[in-house]
Structures are given as structure tokens and as C-alpha cells.
Design an enzyme around this catalytic site. Sequence first.
Site, PDB file in Angstrom:
ATOM      1  N   HIS A 114       8.251  24.668 -40.383  1.00 35.72           N
ATOM      2  CA  HIS A 114       7.011  24.015 -39.975  1.00 35.72           C
ATOM      3  C   HIS A 114       6.341  23.246 -41.116  1.00 35.72           C
ATOM      4  CE1 HIS A 114       6.697  28.453 -40.046  1.00 35.72           C
ATOM      5  NE2 HIS A 114       5.826  28.220 -40.977  1.00 35.72           N
TER       6      HIS A 114
ATOM      7  N   CYS B  21      14.824  27.323 -30.800  1.00 38.50           N
ATOM      8  CA  CYS B  21      14.742  25.892 -30.461  1.00 38.50           C
ATOM      9  C   CYS B  21      15.594  25.112 -31.472  1.00 38.50           C
ATOM     10  CB  CYS B  21      13.294  25.424 -30.549  1.00 38.50           C
ATOM     11  SG  CYS B  21      12.666  25.517 -32.234  1.00 38.50           S
TER      12      CYS B  21
ATOM     13  N   CYS C 296      11.209  20.722 -39.547  1.00 39.85           N
ATOM     14  CA  CYS C 296      11.723  20.198 -38.277  1.00 39.85           C
ATOM     15  C   CYS C 296      11.392  18.703 -38.148  1.00 39.85           C
ATOM     16  CB  CYS C 296      11.082  20.967 -37.129  1.00 39.85           C
ATOM     17  SG  CYS C 296      11.529  20.286 -35.534  1.00 39.85           S
TER      18      CYS C 296
ATOM     19  N   GLU D  59       1.802  24.544 -40.337  1.00 40.02           N
ATOM     20  CA  GLU D  59       2.217  23.214 -39.877  1.00 40.02           C
ATOM     21  C   GLU D  59       1.039  22.242 -39.918  1.00 40.02           C
ATOM     22  OE1 GLU D  59       3.881  22.845 -35.848  1.00 40.02           O
ATOM     23  OE2 GLU D  59       3.167  20.782 -35.874  1.00 40.02           O
TER      24      GLU D  59
ATOM     25  N   HIS E 247      -3.051  27.106 -39.786  1.00 38.97           N
ATOM     26  CA  HIS E 247      -1.607  27.216 -39.511  1.00 38.97           C
ATOM     27  C   HIS E 247      -0.858  26.310 -40.493  1.00 38.97           C
ATOM     28  CE1 HIS E 247       2.274  26.771 -37.564  1.00 38.97           C
ATOM     29  NE2 HIS E 247       2.004  27.892 -36.913  1.00 38.97           N
TER      30      HIS E 247
ATOM     31  N   CYS F  49       6.320  18.679 -29.253  1.00 40.95           N
ATOM     32  CA  CYS F  49       7.774  18.506 -29.146  1.00 40.95           C
ATOM     33  C   CYS F  49       8.256  18.866 -27.738  1.00 40.95           C
ATOM     34  CB  CYS F  49       8.501  19.291 -30.225  1.00 40.95           C
ATOM     35  SG  CYS F  49       8.815  20.988 -29.813  1.00 40.95           S
TER      36      CYS F  49
ATOM     37  N   SER G 293      11.120  30.859 -32.029  1.00 40.34           N
ATOM     38  CA  SER G 293      11.751  31.546 -33.171  1.00 40.34           C
ATOM     39  C   SER G 293      12.383  32.867 -32.761  1.00 40.34           C
ATOM     40  CB  SER G 293      10.720  31.840 -34.258  1.00 40.34           C
ATOM     41  OG  SER G 293       9.682  30.937 -34.273  1.00 40.34           O
TER      42      SER G 293
HETATM   43  S1  SF4 Z   1       8.562  21.373 -33.572  1.00 40.62           S
HETATM   44 FE1  SF4 Z   1       9.572  22.058 -31.701  1.00 40.62          FE
HETATM   45  S2  SF4 Z   1      11.782  21.907 -32.148  1.00 40.62           S
HETATM   46 FE2  SF4 Z   1      10.676  21.824 -34.105  1.00 40.62          FE
HETATM   47  S3  SF4 Z   1      10.596  23.941 -34.843  1.00 40.62           S
HETATM   48 FE3  SF4 Z   1       8.683  23.572 -33.738  1.00 40.62          FE
HETATM   49  S4  SF4 Z   1       9.110  24.255 -31.630  1.00 40.62           S
HETATM   50 FE4  SF4 Z   1      11.095  24.003 -32.653  1.00 40.62          FE
END
Ligand code: SF4
Length: 286
Positions: free
Chosen positions: A75, A12, A97, A127, A125, A195, A267
Site C-alpha cells: 500500500h 487480490c 500496488c 496508503e 492509513h 481499484c 490480504s
Molecule cells: S489497490 Fe486493490 S489490487 Fe492493489 S493491493 Fe489494494 S486491494 Fe489489492
Amino acid sequence: MNIIVSSHGGFCYGVRRAYNMVKDVLKKKKKEIYIIGELIHNSFVVKELDELGIIRINDLDEIKNFNSVLIIRSHGMPFELIEKANSKGMDIVDTTCPFVKKAQAYAKKLIDEGYFLIIIGDKGHEEVEGIHSASGYKGIILDNHFEFDFSVFHKHKKIGVVFQTTQNLRDIGSIIPEIFKNFECEELRVFNTICDTTSNRQEDAKTIGSQVDIMLVVGGKNSANTIRLYDICKAAGVKTYHIQSAEDLEKKMFKNVTSVGISAGASTPDFIIADIINKLKGIEKE
Ligand code: SF4
């Protein structure tokens, strides 16, 4: 065998951006380069970066020489760790990102404006931890609203919601009314921080899944967005396999199969998908 490959497969935007940024840093390498955890959740890419000399660690305390570079993974990372690395004088290369940054910024904004924050995502996680850290660890992470005890928090009148970027759009339809009902809140503010890549991938996987005998969902076993794609295809009723590479394919999986769909996590490098298609063609010939 008819093979339908999702046009939303492969790296992505955010993963490609992070990967290219790290390759650039490696080209100019003058100092040691560290990363906490994995740049992206794909074992082939992680191995490649290990071999190119990126030092993978679990904690900042493992770093002996702070005259070095720290890469922030795609992330994101808890803010306090980034601040600590900064205060030690490390060079920071932030590959977080922009979509993840947006979720972090909304979490902070909601806290600053007096909302009770709910982050919908997978507890533990990276993120989600990063988004939580942006809010100063205020609010809660909600990963399973069926088992959640809302009574503890029901006194909050102003509720704000953000999502882990890779959450399933389909589930959100059921979560939001649940929050509204259980909190009896006067105001519910929801930021859609899922996203576009994720939504497009999920929709495409569902569409392809309805047209084929089996689905192959390609990506790391620890990749949240790949696991979600797998769940979506399975829930849609198509026989689905979560594989990491062509090596996971076995002839017996394709008995009486005339059509195969391929979707891939964000990924997953393109070459892995190409390998899988080649192997499928080989199996067909046999
Ligand atoms: S937020 Fe979306 S664009 Fe960004 S790394 Fe994750 S999947 Fe990819």
C-alpha cells in the site's frame, strides 16, 4: 448448511504480486532485508515473513546497516522515506500496488495543475499517507464528510478528488454532491482511484449477503478493505461476523442457520478460507 463463497475472495492482484516479489527477494537473499510496517494486513502472512527473516521495523532510523534491502509494502510508503533510503544507498524493492501508484500519480497531477486536492480515505492509513506525500502534503484528507468543517476551505474554485483504493463505492455517491455544494467550486475533477478488485468484492459481498442467514467476512482486524466489506454486509441487514481465521468460529454462531456467505479481504490467503469451509462442515456434522 448451504455455503456460498465469494469468487472475489483470497489474495487480490496487488497483494499476490507483493507477496511473490518478496518471496523472490528472499530466494536471492544476500543482504539483510527490512520492511517498515507490514507487507500486507494479514497476521499469518506477516508472521510467515518474520520467520523467513524479513526484519520488520517502524522507522528508517532503526536500520544500523544501510548496505541492505528495503521493501516498500503493497500500500505504498511516504515518498520522503523512500528518498531517504535511496540516499543512504539501500536497495529498494518497491511492491506498491499499481492501483495505489495510480492514486499517487493523480494526486500529484492535480496539485501540479493547480487544483485543491481532496483525498477521500482513512486518516492515518499508510496508503492514504503515501498518496498525501505524493502531493507534497498539499490539500486535505477527508475521512468523514459528515463532521468536516468545509467553511475553512470554501474559497477554492478548482477542486480535485482522488480516493483511497479501498473506499466504498456506495459512499461516494453522497460525498461528491456534498463537496460540490460546500465548496461552491467552479470545477470539480474526480479521479476514480478505487481499484476493480475492491469494487467487485464489495458488490459480490452485498449480493451474497442478500441470499444467506449470516455472512463471514474474513481478514485482518487492521485491514481497511476487510472492515469496509464488514460494514457493507452489516448495512445490507445481514448478520455479519468479522473473523480472522477458522479459530474464531464457534458452534453457537450457527444456531438455526441454514446458509452462510463467505467474503474475504484482499490480504486473506486462500488456505484460511479453505480452513473455514472445513470447520463449517465439521460444525454441520456435529
Ligand atoms: S489497490 Fe486493490 S489490487 Fe492493489 S493491493 Fe489494494 S486491494 Fe489489492
